[in-house]
Design an enzyme around this catalytic site. Structure first.
Site, PDB file in Angstrom:
ATOM      1  N   GLY B  56       0.821  -1.202   0.000  1.00 23.36           N
ATOM      2  CA  GLY B  56       0.000   0.000   0.000  1.00 23.36           C
ATOM      3  C   GLY B  56       0.856   1.253   0.000  1.00 23.36           C
ATOM      4  CG  ASP B 112       1.127  -6.043   0.971  1.00 21.28           C
ATOM      5  OD1 ASP B 112       0.328  -5.608   0.125  1.00 21.28           O
ATOM      6  OD2 ASP B 112       1.768  -5.305   1.746  1.00 21.28           O
ATOM      7  CG  HIS B 217      -1.233  -0.196   7.417  1.00 16.04           C
ATOM      8  ND1 HIS B 217      -0.416  -1.172   7.906  1.00 16.04           N
ATOM      9  CD2 HIS B 217      -0.950  -0.082   6.099  1.00 16.04           C
ATOM     10  CE1 HIS B 217       0.328  -1.656   6.916  1.00 16.04           C
ATOM     11  NE2 HIS B 217       0.028  -1.000   5.818  1.00 16.04           N
ATOM     12  CB  SER B 426      19.791  51.300  20.047  1.00 19.95           C
ATOM     13  OG  SER B 426      19.031  50.841  21.134  1.00 19.95           O
ATOM     14  CB  THR B 470      16.774  55.299  11.053  1.00 17.93           C
ATOM     15  OG1 THR B 470      17.743  55.650  10.061  1.00 17.93           O
ATOM     16  CG2 THR B 470      15.815  54.288  10.470  1.00 17.93           C
ATOM     17  CG  ASP B 524      13.805  58.372  14.181  1.00 17.95           C
ATOM     18  OD1 ASP B 524      13.062  57.402  14.428  1.00 17.95           O
ATOM     19  OD2 ASP B 524      15.042  58.351  14.354  1.00 17.95           O
TER      20      ASP B 524
END
Lengths: 539, 539
Positions: B56, B112, B217, B426, B470, B524
């Site tokens: 399968g 199988d 399975h 920063s 910035t 800013d």
């Protein structure tokens, strides 16, 4: 906790150690746990340009899985979805950088940029040549000036890795990395969010929806879209990618974000190749998990235009197993079906003795129908009698078409007939019985030998041993007794069949699932059928 | 539907085609869709023993992923979790079997066994030499006479594949396969069930529980156990395996059942090696998805005793990428941390001019604290002033320890000090600024050149361009004007800072997430800090 981890805190160090152990000696790490988690090639002598990448963990195999000949020299690992510290990056750079210098390959996230950036400055203060490139391949947010770095990063690792391995200098390796970054575009889609270790899973995406343009840290996608099927999903992804690429051949990288099954990835792969940009995709990396987002059930597609030089750099062999190779996309090759699938029906022939014998057997089985059904109701679904009598009726009706005069062909023909009319396991088992008997007969075996060969094969395929409460318990003694005559065989079959009533633990077939007190005192219906057959023939 | 498929009915054929396309021409299929789904090596000339496996689908990469030189010759694929038909198996056998014959490698499931078994009989009727072995490595149910075949099947593919590739005959290949089957044991554990395409997911396993001894399975495990962590989970698995193995060296195959992340698999790997049978595990295959159960979040461990011959057969190279290799398990190698992680503090020295200048800058920043915080409250979290003044106070306190007389060293020392006291983005950015300035100074640059070099690097790492709102918007014009004097620089910085109030779409830093109407009319805070600094110095 619904994950195979010990603790959130020890997850990355334990996983990295596990990965190192399994690398067959190809990888080592710096002795800086828990803060400094750096995986390094053991076969490194600093004589070439070093490539260092890394970032938060949770994207495995990226990046430690790509450390090795032809790709990265070192990977600096942070905790899950967290940038590694400046010290950790610096340790990685210092450990692997020789005179030819080092290229840092950094995905475009503030933490990574800053920590790798400062580490680069510190390393430069030691007189080392350090360059840094920033990968920003995600096109999900076209207006965001700082696009994220996602799976396209792998192209940088591979192409810069190939050049560095060839001994190219830092200028050339950096230039190649920048050119790749310039060209590569990626976008992802997912049906589910990822499970961050130590946190409950966020259920952000409802059934029937998918997220398009999502990041690799569980960030929400730029939009939720209706999800219908793989074809439409890939089509939406392709619609985003198509306007960003130029004409000409490309390589695609089809990345499993973690929790998508290989079946799904292969379907998506097929859809990508069949899509409107499929003609431009000449090479493919994956589908494979390359830059995952933990267990996210999603995928991403990255595209890179390919020139002649890149082709060589992309396809050169590398040590890391996680790299699935870069292969040319081909059409689906088919071979014609072999001859012989439709069984050749042997020419019918007559033989009154064989005809009467088969007809008699069929009558016996038809007569036993309701008794066998009743027995089977004890241990199965009550249809042994019906199954056998249906087959017997079909075989009776087919008598004129059988090669009755040729015993070898006859065995095989009966087997074929039964496999087509009987269905289920018993049909297949009887088909095997008669086919094997036919084979043995073709090899010169007499009838007893042929029947023995048939039974042997049925036992091998069905797995039933004597005492397992199956028809073997009657058939085996019957065949063994057959050289002494049919009466002896019938007696042996009856004894064997009756004995099955004392076997209360079935070991093969459906009765294995039945409680033993339900089985006691009742013959196995298959064994009973065999006994009735031999008894009838003996009469 | 919460899967990347188009339909349940077309899933396997589409996926197989996708896989074939990506195999770089190594694989083809029989032209028998939809019923006959057989993948075949394209480089096959029938001159050696053919190996055919299958079953399968839903276990990918098994089995089509293992077709190729050194492993399988063909894989016969059924639908998901459904055995392929007799015709499909027969087609596979007929397509690849030459004079040396064919070995069928079948996992122990009734469907199988029967379908492969009958196909074998039919193939034999064509005069082909066909053998069949049945793999039953699962030890979950020790009393079940027909143990399931699970991931241990891969050992059969690999070892039989190596022998067949070497040109050994069918007897020898079959004998090796049987010996492997005799020796291999496997067991699996899972935290979740799998999702069968087209069916709703079964929630059988509660949080805090795991299933031990489950099939591939979606069958329930033999028992539900308490789940605590990876170590205990592996220990339970090892407790089942240990009594079934003999002393001596073994190879372990650590299989991902589908939905387990690489991080988890690596942790499990580490736990397996550290377990009480760890000393016996000399080689490892994986961890990797080898025999999956769709998206099941689980794993299985298979163990095989290894003799000298097997070692060679296990480690020989093969074409299929899905095979991760079989590598010797090693200890975790560590390299010592490189020198230089703990920054060497330069010898303090004095220079009244530099000392006064730094002290003055720090005073200016401290004085601006509340104004800068107020500005930052508009676009960020209101702490720019506090962050800068905290750093300024620390720097003031450190003046006696700085190498004030050596400008190159001074830049670097200021950067180091700031990175340690300022924190956050920063702090790192300023550390990068001063480190790069120090580098430039070491290379003979004057002050303006050094500052320019610092800014350039900050821009590269931080990604901020002029106009992005910035501190770059004030710092860049100030440095550019500096050759004309501090007053000119201050004027340029002020102009730049004031201009940020008109930039309503931030493109870098945290303000990118703020609506533009909130930004309009306010400078800013970073740019404002730079302007105040230069204005103060100019006074």
């Amino acid at each position: 906790m619904r994950q195979f981890i010990n603790s959130k805190e020890t997850l990355v160090t334990e996983a990295l150690d596990g990965a190192l152990r399994m690398a067959g000696g190809r990888l080592a790490r710096l002795d800086g746990y828990p803060h400094i988690k750096v995986a390094i090639r053991t076969d490194w002598d600093k004589s070439k340009v070093a490539l260092v990448s890394g970032g938060g963990s949770g994207h495995e195999p990226a990046h430690a899985g790509f450390v090795g000949r032809g790709m990265l020299t070192a990977a600096v690992c942070g905790d899950v979805f967290a940038s590694p510290s400046v010290d950790a990056v610096l340790a990685g750079i210092l450990a692997v950088t020789g005179k030819p210098g080092c290229l840092l390959i950094v995905k475009n996230y503030t933490g990574d940029r800053l920590n790798f950036g400062l580490a680069a400055e510190r390393a430069r203060a030691f007189g080392l040549k350090v360059r840094m490139v920033i990968v920003d391949d995600d096109i999900a947010l076209p207006e965001l000036p700082q696009a994220r770095g996602v799976a396209g990063t792998l192209f940088v690792h591979k192409i810069a890795g190939a050049l560095a391995e060839q001994g190219e200098d830092l200028e050339k390796v950096t230039a190649a990395a920048k050119r790749v970054i310039e060209g590569v575009v990626s976008i992802g889609m997912s049906l589910d969010t990822c499970t961050v270790p130590g946190s409950p899973k966020e259920s952000r995406i409802e059934a029937g929806k998918a997220e398009l343009g999502l990041g690799i840290h569980g960030e929400a996608g730029i939009e939720q879209v209706e999800y219908t099927n793989a074809r439409d999903a890939m089509s939406m992804v392709v619609d985003r990618l198509a306007p960003t690429i130029k004409p000409g051949p490309h390589v695609a990288l089809l990345n499993n974000l973690g929790g998508t099954t290989p079946l799904e990835m292969s379907v998506l792969c097929e859809e990508l190749v069949r899509s409107r940009i499929g003609d431009q995709i000449r090479w493919m990396v994956g589908p494979a998990p390359l830059m995952t987002s933990l267990d996210m059930q999603g995928f991403s597609v990255s595209l890179l235009p390919v020139g002649r030089d890149d082709e060589a750099a992309l396809s050169s062999p590398v040590a890391p197993w996680a790299w699935p190779g870069c292969l040319p996309v081909s059409s689906v090759q088919t071979f014609p079906l072999p001859d012989g699938l439709a069984p050749v029906r042997p020419l019918p022939s007559d033989h009154p003795g064989h005809r009467d014998f088969i007809a008699r057997c069929c009558e016996l089985l038809i007569a036993a129908e309701s008794d066998l059904n009743a027995l089977d109701a004890r241990s199965g679904d009550g249809d042994t009698g019906s199954t056998l009598s249906t087959a017997a009726r079909a075989l009776t009706g087919a008598l004129d078409n059988l090669p009755l005069a040729d015993l070898t062909q006859l065995y095989r023909a009966v087997g074929l007939e039964l496999s087509q009319t009987m269905g289920g396991s018993s049909g297949v088992l009887l088909a095997i019985f008669f086919a094997a008997a036919g084979d043995a007969s073709a090899n010169g075996m007499d009838m007893v030998g042929a029947l023995r060969a048939g039974l042997e094969r049925v036992q091998q395929v069905g797995g039933a041993q004597p005492g397992d409460r199956t028809m073997v318990d009657a058939l085996l003694p019957a065949i063994e007794a057959l050289p002494s005559g049919v009466a002896a065989a019938a007696e042996a079959a009856r004894k064997g069949a009756d004995n099955t009533a004392t076997i209360t633990k079935a070991k093969a077939g459906r009765a294995t699932y039945i409680a033993s007190d339900k089985l006691a005192g009742h013959n196995d219906p298959g064994a009973e059928a065999v006994a009735r057959l031999f008894e009838g023939i003996a009469r």
